[in-house]
Scaffold this motif. Structure first.
Motif: not given
Ligand SMILES: Cc1cc2nc3c(=O)[nH]c(=O)nc-3n(C[C@H](O)[C@H](O)[C@H](O)COP(=O)(O)OP(=O)(O)OC[C@H]3O[C@@H](n4cnc5c(N)ncnc54)[C@H](O)[C@@H]3O)c2cc1C
Length: 389
Positions: A25-28, A36-46, A165-173, A356-360
């Protein structure tokens, strides 16, 4: 999206949970130009949620319901696009062999989807299948179906590819920043994390096994299950993906097991799709390995992959998040039209991440989508809620 001078929102959209679905969803959304701001409780990709452990099956002859098939067509397209965008192989074309009784859910359901959607599904007797798939044993009374277009997604690389890809398109994760609570007034959302508070126009909730906590006012009756996955040694040259061993799924009198060919040349991964212990607190799930975890897998291997070795090489523990009817729930929040969510992927959701990313993204932008998701709506009759127990 133009920002008015009085706009308090720092971001257009916040994504709560950057796992399989959230990263997509962040990427899309970033690709469509949202801040976009994506937040996770753990490290990214855990490896603490539901989207880790090397491999996931992707298939189209969907025994769970034929209504998933149009979404699967789209998911395949989007995985291939992501492979091209990142230059990284994500989907291995292994094929999938299904074994079960002709009247069972797996064989019947896969054939129904294949018939309704004109999908290629080859039929074998058990004797024919033993010749076609050396090293795999099939019960004489089983029907066997092979989907040549099915494959294996490299799950950790897939999540990483969406994050990159999300970061490459400017998302803050941001990883290691749990969201403590959120609220909406219908126009903006406030999200409080362990570090600070953020304001945005929209909120997308993709919290996986933590969805019950993040969607309390909906009262979804989600059950979290601990799932043990084991890797077992194979001899050189046996059960190799490169020599044509497919992924496999066996429906055996009330229990279902599945597994993958060897990608590292030394081990195969197998697991039980049925069963699993309910988990009350997903953070503190037991990640150890116990005899009870191994018994079922060892007896499955002994009978159906007899050339594999029974001594465990390594293991992983993962979480299923089940809805009452085992179908996903993807919808706009019933109280707040600027909050959308996707939950309850019930042990079969990963293959759908990009769609699902696209639907969201569609729901966040317009509260509707042209993709056919009515059967996954919050209003479907078979979905149970905590108050309807
Ligand atoms: C063993 C196993 C085998 C599977 N096999 C298959 C398969 O072969 N094919 C298939 O298609 N599917 C399969 N699945 C299912 C699939 O992997 C899941 O449906 C999918 O990964 C779910 O993704 P998710 O984004 O909902 O959850 P996750 O990827 O777990 O993401 C949820 C994220 O939300 C974060 N989060 C939650 N609460 C907060 C909070 N308060 N603040 C910040 N962050 C938060 C979590 O840390 C996590 O990163 C399998 C699952 C398992 C466990």
């Amino acid at each position: 999206m133009p920002v008015s001078p009085n706009d308090r929102a720092e971001f257009d959209t916040i994504i709560l949970g950057v796992g399989g679905m959230g990263a997509a969803a962040c990427y899309e959304l970033a690709r469509r130009g949202h801040r976009v701001l994506g937040l996770d409780q753990f490290s990214l990709v855990h490896d603490r949620g539901s989207s880790h452990g090397e491999s996931r099956i992707i298939r189209k002859a969907y025994f769970e319901h034929p209504d998933y098939v149009p979404l699967l067509h789209r998911a395949y397209e989007r995985w291939y696009e992501l492979e091209q965008a990142t230059g990284r192989p994500l989907l291995r074309p292994t094929g999938l062999v299904l074994s079960g009784s002709a009247e069972g859910e797996t064989i019947c359901g896969a054939r129904l989807s294949a018939r309704q959607h004109g999908l290629q599904l080859q039929n074998f007797t058990a004797a024919q299948a033993r010749l076609r798939f050396p090293g795999l044993e099939f019960p004489t009374q089983h029907d066997v179906a092979f989907e040549p277009g099915a494959g294996t997604l490299l799950v950790d690389d897939c999540v990483q590819a969406h994050v990159d890809e999300a970061i490459r398109h400017g998302a803050t994760l941001r990883g290691n920043e749990p969201i403590i609570d959120w609220c909406s007034d219908g126009q903006t959302v406030s999200v409080r994390t362990s570090a600070r508070e953020y304001v945005a126009r929209k909120l997308v909730i993709t919290a996986g096994a933590w969805s019950n906590d993040c969607l309390t006012d909906i009262g979804l009756q989600l059950t979290i299950l601990r799932k043990f996955v084991g890797w077992f040694p194979v001899r050189a040259g046996e059960y190799q993906a490169t020599s044509g061993t497919p992924t496999y799924f066996f429906e055996l009198s009330g229990r279902t097991f599945y597994g993958f060919p060897s990608f590292d040349g030394a081990t195969i991964k197998v697991a039980e799709h049925s069963g699993g212990e309910p988990v009350l607190d997903p953070i503190h799930v037991d990640r150890g390995c116990h005899l009870a975890d191994l018994d079922g897998l060892r007896s499955f291997l002994k009978t159906y992959l007899p050339n594999a070795q029974p001594n465990l090489a390594r293991h992983s523990v993962c979480l299923y998040t089940l809805t009452s009817d085992k179908h996903f729930v993807i919808d706009v929040h019933p109280c707040w039209k600027n909050v959308v969510f996707a939950a309850g992927f019930s042990g079969h959701g990963f293959k759908f991440c990009p769609v699902v990313g696209e639907i969201l993204a569609d729901l966040a932008e317009n509260t509707k989508t042209s993709l056919p998701i009515e059967f996954l709506s919050l209003k479907r009759p078979d979905l149970k809620f905590q108050s309807s127990q």
